[in-house]
Motif scaffolding. Sequence first.
Motif, PDB file in Angstrom:
ATOM      1  N   LYS A  99      -5.583   6.596  -7.161  1.00 42.53           N
ATOM      2  CA  LYS A  99      -4.605   6.468  -5.997  1.00 42.53           C
ATOM      3  C   LYS A  99      -4.606   5.028  -5.586  1.00 42.53           C
ATOM      4  N   PHE A 100      -5.678   4.241  -5.415  1.00 40.03           N
ATOM      5  CA  PHE A 100      -5.858   2.989  -5.021  1.00 40.03           C
ATOM      6  C   PHE A 100      -5.103   2.104  -6.079  1.00 40.03           C
ATOM      7  N   TYR A 101      -5.106   2.366  -7.474  1.00 40.12           N
ATOM      8  CA  TYR A 101      -4.252   1.552  -8.244  1.00 40.12           C
ATOM      9  C   TYR A 101      -2.757   1.809  -8.220  1.00 40.12           C
ATOM     10  N   THR A 102      -2.385   2.867  -7.892  1.00 40.51           N
ATOM     11  CA  THR A 102      -0.953   3.366  -7.778  1.00 40.51           C
ATOM     12  C   THR A 102      -0.318   2.842  -6.407  1.00 40.51           C
ATOM     13  N   SER A 103      -0.944   2.489  -5.545  1.00 35.01           N
ATOM     14  CA  SER A 103      -0.614   2.405  -4.169  1.00 35.01           C
ATOM     15  C   SER A 103      -0.903   0.805  -3.931  1.00 35.01           C
ATOM     16  N   LEU A 104      -1.707   0.352  -4.204  1.00 30.70           N
ATOM     17  CA  LEU A 104      -2.004  -1.103  -4.138  1.00 30.70           C
ATOM     18  C   LEU A 104      -2.433  -2.093  -5.278  1.00 30.70           C
ATOM     19  N   GLY A 105      -3.108  -1.574  -6.300  1.00 29.74           N
ATOM     20  CA  GLY A 105      -3.169  -2.185  -7.385  1.00 29.74           C
ATOM     21  C   GLY A 105      -4.470  -3.197  -7.483  1.00 29.74           C
ATOM     22  N   THR A 106      -4.541  -3.845  -6.192  1.00 26.34           N
ATOM     23  CA  THR A 106      -5.554  -4.953  -6.401  1.00 26.34           C
ATOM     24  C   THR A 106      -6.376  -4.824  -5.170  1.00 26.34           C
ATOM     25  N   GLU A 107      -7.792  -5.323  -5.232  1.00 25.61           N
ATOM     26  CA  GLU A 107      -8.611  -5.549  -4.011  1.00 25.61           C
ATOM     27  C   GLU A 107      -8.288  -6.296  -2.755  1.00 25.61           C
ATOM     28  N   SER A 108      -7.382  -7.434  -3.209  1.00 24.41           N
ATOM     29  CA  SER A 108      -6.860  -8.369  -2.450  1.00 24.41           C
ATOM     30  C   SER A 108      -5.655  -7.529  -1.444  1.00 24.41           C
ATOM     31  N   ARG A 109      -4.938  -6.847  -2.226  1.00 25.89           N
ATOM     32  CA  ARG A 109      -3.979  -6.046  -1.210  1.00 25.89           C
ATOM     33  C   ARG A 109      -4.631  -4.935  -0.609  1.00 25.89           C
ATOM     34  N   GLY A 110      -5.854  -4.327  -0.968  1.00 26.38           N
ATOM     35  CA  GLY A 110      -6.660  -3.452  -0.040  1.00 26.38           C
ATOM     36  C   GLY A 110      -7.229  -4.355   1.380  1.00 26.38           C
ATOM     37  N   GLN A 111      -7.626  -5.582   1.023  1.00 21.15           N
ATOM     38  CA  GLN A 111      -7.935  -6.050   2.225  1.00 21.15           C
ATOM     39  C   GLN A 111      -6.828  -6.427   3.273  1.00 21.15           C
ATOM     40  N   GLY A 112      -5.789  -6.429   2.656  1.00 15.58           N
ATOM     41  CA  GLY A 112      -4.423  -6.869   3.597  1.00 15.58           C
ATOM     42  C   GLY A 112      -4.236  -5.701   4.351  1.00 15.58           C
ATOM     43  N   VAL A 113      -4.419  -4.441   3.532  1.00 17.29           N
ATOM     44  CA  VAL A 113      -3.967  -3.308   4.302  1.00 17.29           C
ATOM     45  C   VAL A 113      -5.093  -2.923   5.610  1.00 17.29           C
ATOM     46  N   LEU A 114      -6.308  -3.247   5.244  1.00 21.75           N
ATOM     47  CA  LEU A 114      -7.302  -3.263   6.159  1.00 21.75           C
ATOM     48  C   LEU A 114      -7.117  -4.182   7.367  1.00 21.75           C
ATOM     49  N   ASP A 115      -6.489  -5.266   6.909  1.00 20.96           N
ATOM     50  CA  ASP A 115      -6.370  -6.156   8.321  1.00 20.96           C
ATOM     51  C   ASP A 115      -5.367  -5.479   9.158  1.00 20.96           C
ATOM     52  N   GLU A 116      -4.284  -4.844   8.714  1.00 21.17           N
ATOM     53  CA  GLU A 116      -3.324  -4.293   9.424  1.00 21.17           C
ATOM     54  C   GLU A 116      -3.944  -3.156  10.399  1.00 21.17           C
ATOM     55  N   VAL A 117      -4.492  -2.335   9.578  1.00 20.23           N
ATOM     56  CA  VAL A 117      -5.001  -0.941  10.131  1.00 20.23           C
ATOM     57  C   VAL A 117      -6.173  -1.136  10.988  1.00 20.23           C
ATOM     58  N   ILE A 118      -6.956  -1.637  10.847  1.00 18.44           N
ATOM     59  CA  ILE A 118      -8.130  -2.066  11.623  1.00 18.44           C
ATOM     60  C   ILE A 118      -8.064  -2.759  12.807  1.00 18.44           C
ATOM     61  N   GLU A 119      -7.178  -3.959  12.653  1.00 18.09           N
ATOM     62  CA  GLU A 119      -6.706  -4.703  13.809  1.00 18.09           C
ATOM     63  C   GLU A 119      -5.772  -3.977  14.822  1.00 18.09           C
ATOM     64  N   SER A 120      -5.178  -3.280  14.109  1.00 19.17           N
ATOM     65  CA  SER A 120      -4.058  -2.216  15.148  1.00 19.17           C
ATOM     66  C   SER A 120      -5.095  -1.252  15.916  1.00 19.17           C
ATOM     67  N   ALA A 121      -6.001  -0.663  15.133  1.00 18.91           N
ATOM     68  CA  ALA A 121      -7.101   0.289  15.728  1.00 18.91           C
ATOM     69  C   ALA A 121      -7.768  -0.325  16.898  1.00 18.91           C
ATOM     70  N   VAL A 122      -8.282  -1.860  16.519  1.00 17.54           N
ATOM     71  CA  VAL A 122      -9.291  -2.320  17.596  1.00 17.54           C
ATOM     72  C   VAL A 122      -8.257  -2.537  18.940  1.00 17.54           C
ATOM     73  N   LYS A 123      -6.915  -3.002  18.804  1.00 19.32           N
ATOM     74  CA  LYS A 123      -6.110  -3.352  19.853  1.00 19.32           C
ATOM     75  C   LYS A 123      -5.782  -2.079  20.754  1.00 19.32           C
ATOM     76  N   ASN A 124      -5.732  -0.956  20.127  1.00 17.54           N
ATOM     77  CA  ASN A 124      -5.222   0.309  20.835  1.00 17.54           C
ATOM     78  C   ASN A 124      -6.392   0.872  21.566  1.00 17.54           C
ATOM     79  N   VAL A 125      -7.702   0.593  20.918  1.00 14.77           N
ATOM     80  CA  VAL A 125      -8.746   1.535  21.577  1.00 14.77           C
ATOM     81  C   VAL A 125      -9.390   0.624  22.760  1.00 14.77           C
ATOM     82  N   VAL A 126      -9.520  -0.896  22.285  1.00 19.15           N
ATOM     83  CA  VAL A 126     -10.172  -1.564  23.448  1.00 19.15           C
ATOM     84  C   VAL A 126      -9.248  -1.783  24.669  1.00 19.15           C
TER      85      VAL A 126
END
Length: 322
Positions: A99-126
């Motif tokens: 699933k990781f390969y078909t949706s993202l392909g590389t680890e760098s793109r996975g880091q980019g997804v985490l940038d968006e998801v985690i930072e959004s969660a931090v702002k919403n919760v804090v």
Amino acid sequence: MKKATIITIIAVAILLTCLKGSLYVVDVRLQSVITQFGKPVRTITEPGLYLKTPFIQEVRYFDKRLLEWSGEPSDILTRDKENIGVGTWARWKIADPLKFYTSLGTESRGQGVLDEVIESAVKNVVSAYTLREVLRNTNRKLEYTTKELEEAEDIKKIMITMGRDKIVEEIRKMATRALEGRYGIELVDVRVKYINYVEAVIPKIYDRMRSERIRIANKYESEGRREEAEILGSMKRELERIESEGYRTAEEIKGQADAEAIRIYAEAYKNAPEFYSFTKTLETYESTFNKQTHLILTTDGDYFKYLKSFQQEDKLVSDAKQ
């Protein structure tokens, strides 16, 4: 013979090339996805030696270990209107390589997804909590350098209901829900690296801290002046009391001395009234006569009595000498 040898060598070379292209190793730290003409056909998650179709199939390797994510600081306005910067980091892994390969392909793109998801969660919760809830875990009483700051803290009556650990866990759960079933990523842990005021707010914070210290200093100074006035007033009252008692004691001693002198005079007058009268008259002469004094006295006056007798005695002495 020569031609057969060449053919054999070529066949062996082709065989070795095909064998090399069909064998691959999956390291214990890795997992792989086998693709055929760009499409995934198989995933390998266990380490070992495997076969694939040479020239047709390719191997894409992905790390099986925990990976590190470190985000940029996020500017967040808390519920009590405090503008802060929050830095976070996380640990994640590729749980489903296909699933990781078909949706993202590389680890760098996975880091980019985490940038968006985690930072959004931090702002919403804090942003839903106060700064103290984000900073502290318990209602443990803090230690301050001055009693005034401690009293100011007690007046606020701060109660921590969630605390930092629970807020961070809420951030992790929110980010996990956003990633769940979409990218083959498992978010293992999320932590807060630091919390600080944004640079534009820091001077105002220092001004507020400075004004608080100035208020405390003014309070100390005011209390010092009040105590100084009380001490000076007490000293003045004590001095007046001492002076009053000293004056009273001195007057009593003087009175006793005068009484004693009068008693002595009275006894002297009683024992030798003529002598007492004589000495007092001499004292009167001394205090009333000088070179410029002219007196007109009668011969029978008390004031002239001793002068007259003195002149008579002086005349008798002169006659006796002659």
